[in-house]
Design a protein around this motif. Sequence first.
Motif, PDB file in Angstrom:
ATOM      1  N   VAL A  20       8.170  -3.902  11.394  1.00 34.84           N
ATOM      2  CA  VAL A  20       7.818  -2.822  12.317  1.00 34.84           C
ATOM      3  C   VAL A  20       7.799  -1.477  11.594  1.00 34.84           C
ATOM      4  O   VAL A  20       6.861  -0.693  11.732  1.00 34.84           O
ATOM      5  CB  VAL A  20       8.833  -2.771  13.495  1.00 34.84           C
ATOM      6  N   ALA A  21       8.816  -1.218  10.803  1.00 33.74           N
ATOM      7  CA  ALA A  21       8.974   0.102  10.178  1.00 33.74           C
ATOM      8  C   ALA A  21       8.106   0.311   8.947  1.00 33.74           C
ATOM      9  O   ALA A  21       7.603   1.413   8.723  1.00 33.74           O
ATOM     10  CB  ALA A  21      10.442   0.318   9.803  1.00 33.74           C
ATOM     11  N   VAL A  22       7.935  -0.736   8.130  1.00 30.04           N
ATOM     12  CA  VAL A  22       7.210  -0.598   6.865  1.00 30.04           C
ATOM     13  C   VAL A  22       5.775  -1.094   7.002  1.00 30.04           C
ATOM     14  O   VAL A  22       4.831  -0.330   6.877  1.00 30.04           O
ATOM     15  CB  VAL A  22       7.949  -1.339   5.723  1.00 30.04           C
ATOM     16  N   ALA A  23       5.610  -2.384   7.227  1.00 30.56           N
ATOM     17  CA  ALA A  23       4.282  -2.991   7.370  1.00 30.56           C
ATOM     18  C   ALA A  23       4.467  -4.455   7.753  1.00 30.56           C
ATOM     19  O   ALA A  23       5.481  -5.067   7.397  1.00 30.56           O
ATOM     20  CB  ALA A  23       3.503  -2.906   6.054  1.00 30.56           C
ATOM     21  N   PRO A  24       3.489  -5.043   8.445  1.00 34.07           N
ATOM     22  CA  PRO A  24       3.581  -6.474   8.716  1.00 34.07           C
ATOM     23  C   PRO A  24       3.731  -7.252   7.404  1.00 34.07           C
ATOM     24  O   PRO A  24       3.064  -6.968   6.417  1.00 34.07           O
ATOM     25  CB  PRO A  24       2.235  -6.792   9.392  1.00 34.07           C
ATOM     26  N   GLY A  25       4.654  -8.205   7.402  1.00 37.22           N
ATOM     27  CA  GLY A  25       4.907  -9.006   6.208  1.00 37.22           C
ATOM     28  C   GLY A  25       6.000  -8.455   5.307  1.00 37.22           C
ATOM     29  O   GLY A  25       6.409  -9.107   4.351  1.00 37.22           O
ATOM     30  N   ALA A  26       6.500  -7.256   5.595  1.00 35.74           N
ATOM     31  CA  ALA A  26       7.516  -6.643   4.734  1.00 35.74           C
ATOM     32  C   ALA A  26       8.844  -7.388   4.792  1.00 35.74           C
ATOM     33  O   ALA A  26       9.559  -7.456   3.796  1.00 35.74           O
ATOM     34  CB  ALA A  26       7.720  -5.178   5.092  1.00 35.74           C
ATOM     35  N   PHE A  27       9.183  -7.966   5.930  1.00 40.05           N
ATOM     36  CA  PHE A  27      10.435  -8.706   6.056  1.00 40.05           C
ATOM     37  C   PHE A  27      10.499  -9.811   5.009  1.00 40.05           C
ATOM     38  O   PHE A  27      11.455  -9.905   4.245  1.00 40.05           O
ATOM     39  CB  PHE A  27      10.557  -9.261   7.475  1.00 40.05           C
ATOM     40  N   ARG A  28       9.449 -10.613   4.930  1.00 41.76           N
ATOM     41  CA  ARG A  28       9.420 -11.683   3.925  1.00 41.76           C
ATOM     42  C   ARG A  28       9.144 -11.127   2.534  1.00 41.76           C
ATOM     43  O   ARG A  28       9.698 -11.584   1.546  1.00 41.76           O
ATOM     44  CB  ARG A  28       8.374 -12.721   4.279  1.00 41.76           C
ATOM     45  N   GLY A  29       8.271 -10.168   2.439  1.00 41.73           N
ATOM     46  CA  GLY A  29       7.875  -9.619   1.142  1.00 41.73           C
ATOM     47  C   GLY A  29       8.991  -8.901   0.397  1.00 41.73           C
ATOM     48  O   GLY A  29       8.955  -8.791  -0.825  1.00 41.73           O
ATOM     49  N   LEU A  30       9.980  -8.410   1.128  1.00 42.38           N
ATOM     50  CA  LEU A  30      11.092  -7.697   0.492  1.00 42.38           C
ATOM     51  C   LEU A  30      12.313  -8.584   0.247  1.00 42.38           C
ATOM     52  O   LEU A  30      13.319  -8.104  -0.276  1.00 42.38           O
ATOM     53  CB  LEU A  30      11.491  -6.475   1.320  1.00 42.38           C
ATOM     54  N   GLY A  77       0.828  -1.198   0.000  1.00 47.60           N
ATOM     55  CA  GLY A  77       0.000   0.000   0.000  1.00 47.60           C
ATOM     56  C   GLY A  77       0.858   1.242   0.000  1.00 47.60           C
ATOM     57  O   GLY A  77       2.062   1.174  -0.230  1.00 47.60           O
ATOM     58  N   PRO A  78       0.260   2.387   0.271  1.00 44.54           N
ATOM     59  CA  PRO A  78       1.071   3.609   0.292  1.00 44.54           C
ATOM     60  C   PRO A  78       2.018   3.593   1.501  1.00 44.54           C
ATOM     61  O   PRO A  78       1.579   3.579   2.635  1.00 44.54           O
ATOM     62  CB  PRO A  78       0.052   4.734   0.388  1.00 44.54           C
ATOM     63  N   VAL A  79       3.309   3.528   1.206  1.00 47.27           N
ATOM     64  CA  VAL A  79       4.340   3.478   2.244  1.00 47.27           C
ATOM     65  C   VAL A  79       5.365   4.556   1.932  1.00 47.27           C
ATOM     66  O   VAL A  79       5.813   4.680   0.790  1.00 47.27           O
ATOM     67  CB  VAL A  79       5.031   2.092   2.274  1.00 47.27           C
ATOM     68  N   ASP A  80       5.742   5.304   2.935  1.00 50.86           N
ATOM     69  CA  ASP A  80       6.805   6.297   2.771  1.00 50.86           C
ATOM     70  C   ASP A  80       8.115   5.543   2.529  1.00 50.86           C
ATOM     71  O   ASP A  80       8.555   4.783   3.397  1.00 50.86           O
ATOM     72  CB  ASP A  80       6.902   7.153   4.027  1.00 50.86           C
ATOM     73  N   PRO A  81       8.745   5.720   1.368  1.00 52.54           N
ATOM     74  CA  PRO A  81       9.972   4.961   1.089  1.00 52.54           C
ATOM     75  C   PRO A  81      11.112   5.279   2.050  1.00 52.54           C
ATOM     76  O   PRO A  81      12.043   4.478   2.186  1.00 52.54           O
ATOM     77  CB  PRO A  81      10.328   5.348  -0.347  1.00 52.54           C
ATOM     78  N   LEU A  82      11.045   6.394   2.756  1.00 50.40           N
ATOM     79  CA  LEU A  82      12.092   6.708   3.727  1.00 50.40           C
ATOM     80  C   LEU A  82      12.116   5.696   4.872  1.00 50.40           C
ATOM     81  O   LEU A  82      13.145   5.498   5.508  1.00 50.40           O
ATOM     82  CB  LEU A  82      11.911   8.119   4.283  1.00 50.40           C
ATOM     83  N   LEU A  83      10.990   5.039   5.120  1.00 49.77           N
ATOM     84  CA  LEU A  83      10.924   4.061   6.204  1.00 49.77           C
ATOM     85  C   LEU A  83      11.842   2.867   5.964  1.00 49.77           C
ATOM     86  O   LEU A  83      12.232   2.190   6.915  1.00 49.77           O
ATOM     87  CB  LEU A  83       9.484   3.593   6.414  1.00 49.77           C
ATOM     88  N   THR A  84      12.195   2.600   4.719  1.00 46.85           N
ATOM     89  CA  THR A  84      13.111   1.501   4.419  1.00 46.85           C
ATOM     90  C   THR A  84      14.546   1.844   4.782  1.00 46.85           C
ATOM     91  O   THR A  84      15.397   0.971   4.848  1.00 46.85           O
ATOM     92  CB  THR A  84      13.074   1.122   2.929  1.00 46.85           C
ATOM     93  N   ARG A  85      14.801   3.124   4.970  1.00 48.75           N
ATOM     94  CA  ARG A  85      16.131   3.655   5.288  1.00 48.75           C
ATOM     95  C   ARG A  85      17.151   3.318   4.200  1.00 48.75           C
ATOM     96  O   ARG A  85      18.328   3.137   4.461  1.00 48.75           O
ATOM     97  CB  ARG A  85      16.577   3.189   6.674  1.00 48.75           C
ATOM     98  N   ARG A  86      16.683   3.260   2.964  1.00 54.83           N
ATOM     99  CA  ARG A  86      17.573   3.086   1.820  1.00 54.83           C
ATOM    100  C   ARG A  86      17.955   4.482   1.336  1.00 54.83           C
ATOM    101  O   ARG A  86      17.137   5.392   1.331  1.00 54.83           O
ATOM    102  CB  ARG A  86      16.904   2.305   0.694  1.00 54.83           C
ATOM    103  N   ASN A  87      19.211   4.649   0.914  1.00 58.00           N
ATOM    104  CA  ASN A  87      19.713   5.979   0.572  1.00 58.00           C
ATOM    105  C   ASN A  87      19.135   6.571  -0.698  1.00 58.00           C
ATOM    106  O   ASN A  87      18.782   7.750  -0.725  1.00 58.00           O
ATOM    107  CB  ASN A  87      21.242   5.956   0.423  1.00 58.00           C
TER     108      ASN A  87
END
Length: 175
Positions: free
Chosen positions: A132-142, A75-85
């Motif tokens: 925690v930072a992005v959304a539940p399931g993001a660890f596996r989904g990414l 869904g709509p997620v602020d990409p800064l939450l991934t902490r990628r440069n």
Amino acid sequence: MEGTPVEIVSLLTSPVHAFEGRPSDGPRPDPGPVSRSCVEVRAGLGLVGDRYFNHAAHRDAAVTVFDVAALDAFGPVDPLLTRRNIVLRGFSVDDLAATRTHPGAVFTLDSGDGPVRFQARRPANPCAWMDVAVAPGAFRGLRGRGGVRCVPLDDGVLRVGPARLMVVELAVEAR
């Protein structure tokens, strides 16, 4: 200008590492990632103002480049939450990472101030903090889509907005 048109969606520098320990304990106090309209890239060192800039342990992986399309499933997620440069839209950067048999690609990003070369190193594997930072399931989904950690080969400037990405070398000799 040659290469693939991309959009630099966001640029981030973060002065501290906020995700230490267990995700269930929550992140440590953090002044937060700093969104930038432009960043200064320094060859072999990283992004000026980032926590990994000029740190010996991170020199070969000081900059993380991420394809924001990997977040679309959440869904709509602020990409800064991934902490990628460097967050891009328009190119699957995960394919540039090194494998056991091939070193990573050399590619350039040019947002109007001239091309800046990067050597792709290893995948930026997601950690449990992504849930925690992005959304539940993001660890596996990414997994396999967490971006690529790179070393900058040139000094330069990158800006948010339209840019070009060009793969210069698919395989180069490892150092």
